[in-house]
Structures are given as structure tokens and as C-alpha cells.
Scaffold this motif. Structure first.
Motif, PDB file in Angstrom:
ATOM      1  N   ALA A  23       0.836  -1.194   0.000  1.00  0.00           N
ATOM      2  CA  ALA A  23       0.000   0.000   0.000  1.00  0.00           C
ATOM      3  C   ALA A  23       0.874   1.248   0.000  1.00  0.00           C
ATOM      4  N   LYS A  75      -7.144   2.403  -3.862  1.00  0.00           N
ATOM      5  CA  LYS A  75      -6.446   2.201  -2.599  1.00  0.00           C
ATOM      6  C   LYS A  75      -4.937   2.351  -2.747  1.00  0.00           C
ATOM      7  N   THR A  77      -2.841   0.401  -4.066  1.00  0.00           N
ATOM      8  CA  THR A  77      -2.310  -0.860  -3.561  1.00  0.00           C
ATOM      9  C   THR A  77      -2.095  -1.837  -4.710  1.00  0.00           C
TER      10      THR A  77
END
Length: 120
Positions: A23, A75, A77
Motif C-alpha cells: 500500500a 487504494k 495498492t
């Protein structure tokens, strides 16, 4: 700057599965290519998989058909699903992101690394 936090490594038996996550946080405008690399003791760091902004993927020959890279742009990610793991997959895995910041700088960032150990 960009901060990367990796998770998901561990010890697994041969034939098992693991899912790695990475992340990113910071003043990120856009993330271009996202990638996973790995490094075993005494070996050079090698490319495992890459994924572009549009979702196109590329894999190292040794992991084709077993690993899947994906990304969640909302996100910030990137993931690496690793199936049918082999002892030779044992390594420290690093995520690598090509990012553009709000101040227009373009930065290549590396995660801290997460250990994956596959026992036979």
C-alpha cells in the motif's frame, strides 16, 4: 515522498499460497507501473511481475501460470497472489512503484521487503 507498506509474507509449505500486499501513501497524483521483485541470498534481484495503469501484466518465466499481480487504484495498492509455491520461490519480495507526485516530481519507490519462505 511516498511511503510503501508491504504485508502478507510468511512461511508456507510447498504447494501452498500466499497473498502479498503493498500500500502506497503520500502526496500521490498518479501511480504508473507497479511491480514486484524478489531477491534470494547470493542472487541478484529479479523481476517477478509488473502491471501497468491500464492493467496489462507481465511475468517472469519462473512464475508464469502460478502468480497473479493485480492493483486497486482507489487504494493505491498492488497485490501478488502466489499459488503452487515452490521452495525456489523463497526470497525477500519487494514492491516497486513509479509515481507522479502533486509537486510534479516523478519518483521510483521501493517497499521495505517481506520474507516469503516455502518449505519442502
Amino acid at each position: 515522498q511516498v511511503q510503501l507498506v508491504e504485508s502478507g509474507g510468511g512461511v508456507v509449505q510447498a504447494g501452498g499460497s500466499l497473498r502479498l500486499s503493498c500500500a502506497a501513501s503520500g502526496r500521490i497524483l498518479v501511480i504508473y507501473e507497479m511491480a514486484w521483485y524478489r531477491q534470494s541470498p547470493g542472487k541478484q534481484r529479479e523481476l517477478v511481475a509488473t502491471i501497468t495503469t491500464g492493467g496489462s501484466t507481465r511475468y517472469g518465466d519462473s512464475v508464469k501460470g502460478r502468480f497473479t499481480i493485480s492493483r486497486d487504484n482507489g487504494k493505491n495498492t498492488v497485490y501478488l497472489q502466489m499459488n503452487s509455491l515452490k521452495p525456489e520461490d523463497t526470497a525477500v519480495y519487494y514492491c516497486n512503484l513509479d509515481t507522479r507526485l502533486f509537486d510534479t516530481r516523478r519518483i521510483i519507490s521501493w517497499g521495505q521487503g517481506t520474507q516469503v519462505t516455502v518449505s519442502s
